[in-house]
Design an enzyme around this catalytic site. Structure first.
Site, PDB file in Angstrom:
ATOM      1  CG  ASN A 128      18.612  47.226  12.273  1.00 38.03           C
ATOM      2  OD1 ASN A 128      17.451  47.299  11.818  1.00 38.03           O
ATOM      3  ND2 ASN A 128      19.075  48.044  13.202  1.00 38.03           N
ATOM      4  CB  SER A 138      17.012  52.997   5.341  1.00 38.08           C
ATOM      5  OG  SER A 138      16.866  52.759   6.716  1.00 38.08           O
ATOM      6  CE  LYS A 148      19.554  56.198   3.010  1.00 42.16           C
ATOM      7  NZ  LYS A 148      20.518  55.822   1.950  1.00 42.16           N
ATOM      8  CG  ASP A 189      33.763  55.869  -1.129  1.00 45.98           C
ATOM      9  OD1 ASP A 189      33.233  54.790  -0.839  1.00 45.98           O
ATOM     10  OD2 ASP A 189      33.840  56.828  -0.323  1.00 45.98           O
ATOM     11  CG  ASN A 190      33.026  61.517  -0.044  1.00 40.24           C
ATOM     12  OD1 ASN A 190      33.002  60.475   0.627  1.00 40.24           O
ATOM     13  ND2 ASN A 190      32.196  62.514   0.166  1.00 40.24           N
ATOM     14  CB  ILE A 246      26.388  47.920   2.525  1.00 39.20           C
ATOM     15  CG1 ILE A 246      25.901  47.897   3.977  1.00 39.20           C
ATOM     16  CG2 ILE A 246      25.496  47.048   1.652  1.00 39.20           C
ATOM     17  CD1 ILE A 246      24.602  48.612   4.222  1.00 39.20           C
ATOM     18  CE  LYS A 254      25.770  53.940   8.829  1.00 38.24           C
ATOM     19  NZ  LYS A 254      25.504  52.577   9.180  1.00 38.24           N
ATOM     20  NE  ARG A 270      19.095  55.127  19.417  1.00 40.28           N
ATOM     21  CZ  ARG A 270      19.822  54.356  18.594  1.00 40.28           C
ATOM     22  NH1 ARG A 270      21.119  54.517  18.499  1.00 40.28           N
ATOM     23  NH2 ARG A 270      19.231  53.406  17.876  1.00 40.28           N
ATOM     24  CE1 TYR A 305      18.677  56.531   7.967  1.00 40.54           C
ATOM     25  CE2 TYR A 305      20.206  57.402   6.359  1.00 40.54           C
ATOM     26  CZ  TYR A 305      19.508  56.347   6.892  1.00 40.54           C
ATOM     27  OH  TYR A 305      19.639  55.097   6.351  1.00 40.54           O
TER      28      TYR A 305
HETATM   29  C1  WQD Z   1      19.386  48.861  17.312  1.00 38.92           C
HETATM   30  C2  WQD Z   1      18.813  48.612  18.696  1.00 38.92           C
HETATM   31  C3  WQD Z   1      18.637  50.598  20.019  1.00 38.92           C
HETATM   32  C4  WQD Z   1      22.990  51.222  20.302  1.00 38.92           C
HETATM   33  C5  WQD Z   1      19.484  52.642  12.589  1.00 38.92           C
HETATM   34  C6  WQD Z   1      18.921  53.527  11.534  1.00 38.92           C
HETATM   35  C7  WQD Z   1      18.655  52.705  10.293  1.00 38.92           C
HETATM   36  C8  WQD Z   1      19.929  52.021   9.878  1.00 38.92           C
HETATM   37  C9  WQD Z   1      20.394  51.107  11.005  1.00 38.92           C
HETATM   38  C10 WQD Z   1      21.213  53.332   8.346  1.00 38.92           C
HETATM   39  C11 WQD Z   1      17.821  49.674  19.131  1.00 38.92           C
HETATM   40  C12 WQD Z   1      19.634  49.633  20.631  1.00 38.92           C
HETATM   41  C13 WQD Z   1      21.728  50.753  19.993  1.00 38.92           C
HETATM   42  C14 WQD Z   1      23.460  51.163  21.641  1.00 38.92           C
HETATM   43  C15 WQD Z   1      21.380  50.150  22.288  1.00 38.92           C
HETATM   44  N1  WQD Z   1      20.932  52.961   9.592  1.00 38.92           N
HETATM   45  N2  WQD Z   1      20.949  50.218  20.966  1.00 38.92           N
HETATM   46  N3  WQD Z   1      22.622  50.633  22.588  1.00 38.92           N
HETATM   47  O1  WQD Z   1      18.253  52.416  15.388  1.00 38.92           O
HETATM   48  O2  WQD Z   1      17.411  50.141  14.580  1.00 38.92           O
HETATM   49  O3  WQD Z   1      18.539  51.671  12.965  1.00 38.92           O
HETATM   50  O4  WQD Z   1      20.641  51.974  12.128  1.00 38.92           O
HETATM   51  O5  WQD Z   1      20.738  52.895   7.332  1.00 38.92           O
HETATM   52  O6  WQD Z   1      18.220  53.571   9.274  1.00 38.92           O
HETATM   53  O7  WQD Z   1      17.678  54.035  11.979  1.00 38.92           O
HETATM   54  O8  WQD Z   1      19.883  50.578  14.752  1.00 38.92           O
HETATM   55  O9  WQD Z   1      21.874  49.648  15.847  1.00 38.92           O
HETATM   56  O10 WQD Z   1      21.231  52.064  16.328  1.00 38.92           O
HETATM   57  O11 WQD Z   1      19.849  50.214  17.262  1.00 38.92           O
HETATM   58  O12 WQD Z   1      20.652  49.661  23.172  1.00 38.92           O
HETATM   59  O13 WQD Z   1      24.594  51.579  21.969  1.00 38.92           O
HETATM   60  O14 WQD Z   1      19.865  48.652  19.643  1.00 38.92           O
HETATM   61  O15 WQD Z   1      17.840  51.214  21.022  1.00 38.92           O
HETATM   62  O16 WQD Z   1      16.815  49.049  19.912  1.00 38.92           O
HETATM   63  P1  WQD Z   1      18.428  51.237  14.521  1.00 38.92           P
HETATM   64  P2  WQD Z   1      20.794  50.665  16.053  1.00 38.92           P
END
Ligand code: WQD
Length: 355
Positions: free
Chosen positions: A178, A124, A152, A31-32, A12, A84, A291, A148
């Site tokens: 997202n 977030s 935030k 940035d590191n 981003i 993150k 998950r 995490y």
């Molecule tokens: C999205 C959907 C999973 C991977 C997280 C953090 C949030 C931000 C964005 C940092 C969900 C499904 C995922 C996979 C899957 N991060 N999924 N198979 O969990 O909504 O948000 O990332 O800022 O803070 O919480 O994003 O992309 O991990 O998941 O089915 O291999 O996809 O169950 O429904 P999430 P995600």
């Protein structure tokens, strides 16, 4: 106006740096490179025709941070730098608190020491915890379900208390939903280390043939097709939201909060279908167990950002997937690996300027 961007070499961050440079801002990046590469900024400089000033500094190195602020004296800061990964934070909570919270504390003290009190913070939607009241409003009660998310939440509260203690501060907490997609050139994009935690980069790697199939985490949620629903937002729209917030802070002190989302949800299967359609590649998947920690559905009410900032997301899922596919297919293994840690700041800046 001179903006310092922490984590500006990241996904981003690099897209926001590109937008800032295009709009004529002077940009410094610290940035590191723990989860990013200077290559992203070399490509930004090539795309935009202007480059930021780059400094290899860790937010936990308080003396180095103070020195760079004393020499640069920026007018404002956009703060992306932070760990993150939800799952990683559960395994390593102290590392997350130190890096995200202490790092932010060091940043705020370095800012204050040079009278820089304008901050846009990368928060977030994870601060909404497992709220099921949809769409999510900025007034939806906050909670944390993992270290995490708690970092935030703590940082948001720290910033609110700082602004309440000193009216000279102007702060924007931006709650991302997202972030996905990539710059339309396909030159910069999301380059996760190792196995992607997030859905879109994983699907992209399956489509390009780097991975075998997508594990769909749960097919029995109370959603449109049983799979998780999320509010995916194009990273270029997200970058624009940061500039809109920065502009708002020029005339408004205090701490403010905005959701940066589209207001629309897409399911995992809808994302997979879109990717297969746009890439014209098969995207095999298998429904597996849920998950831990996932909610069934979340999406934003983005109205406050539209009313206050005059900002709304313009790009839909098809464009998110199309731009992400262009990046992934042009860069199947992401940015080329190079050892940048030993380069001096002068050498880093020569590198990103293409000298
Ligand atoms: C999205 C959907 C999973 C991977 C997280 C953090 C949030 C931000 C964005 C940092 C969900 C499904 C995922 C996979 C899957 N991060 N999924 N198979 O969990 O909504 O948000 O990332 O800022 O803070 O919480 O994003 O992309 O991990 O998941 O089915 O291999 O996809 O169950 O429904 P999430 P995600």
């Amino acid at each position: 106006m001179h903006v310092l961007v922490t984590g500006g070499a990241g996904f981003i961050g690099s897209h926001t740096v590109a937008h800032l440079l295009t709009d004529g801002y002077r940009v410094s990046v610290i940035d590191n490179f723990s989860n990013s590469s200077p290559e992203s900024l070399r490509r930004v400089a090539n795309l935009v025709g202007k480059s930021p000033e780059l400094y290899n500094i860790d937010l936990l190195d308080a003396p180095a941070l103070k020195n760079v602020f004393e020499s640069l004296r920026p007018d404002a800061v956009i703060h992306f730098a932070g760990l993150k990964a939800v799952g990683e934070s559960v395994a390593q909570p102290l590392r997350y608190y130190r890096n995200n919270v202490t790092g932010t504390l060091n940043l705020l003290e370095a800012m204050e020491a040079v009278d820089c009190r304008t901050l846009v913070f990368s928060s977030s939607a994870t601060v909404y915890g497992e709220s099921t009241a949809l769409p999510l409003l900025e007034t939806t009660p906050r909670s944390a379900t993992n270290p995490y998310g708690r970092t935030k939440l703590h940082i948001e509260e720290m910033l609110e208390e700082l602004a309440a203690s000193d009216p000279r501060w102007a702060i924007a907490n931006l709650r991302y939903f997202n972030p996905v997609g990539a710059h339309e050139s396909g030159d910069i994009g999301e380059d996760p280390q190792g196995i992607p935690n997030n859905l879109m980069p994983f699907v992209a790697q399956v489509a390009v043939g780097v991975r075998e199939k997508v594990s769909v985490f749960g097919g029995d949620y109370p959603t449109v097709d049983g799979t998780g629903v999320r509010d995916y937002i194009h990273v270029v729209d997200l970058a624009a939201g940061h500039l809109a917030a920065l502009n708002y802070l020029q005339g408004s002190k205090g701490a403010h909060v905005w959701n940066l989302g589209t207001g629309a949800g897409s399911s995992v299967l809808e994302v997979i279908d879109a990717f297969a359609r746009v890439s014209k590649r098969p995207v095999p998947y298998q429904i597996t167990d849920r998950r831990a920690g996932d909610v069934a559905e979340n999406y934003a009410d983005p109205e406050k950002a539209r009313l206050d900032l005059g900002w709304k997301a313009e790009r839909g899922l098809e464009q998110m997937v199309g731009d992400m596919w262009r990046w992934q297919s042009q860069n199947p293994t992401g940015f080329p690996d190079r050892e940048f840690g030993t380069m001096s700041d002068q050498e880093l800046n020569e590198f990103i300027r293409g000298e």
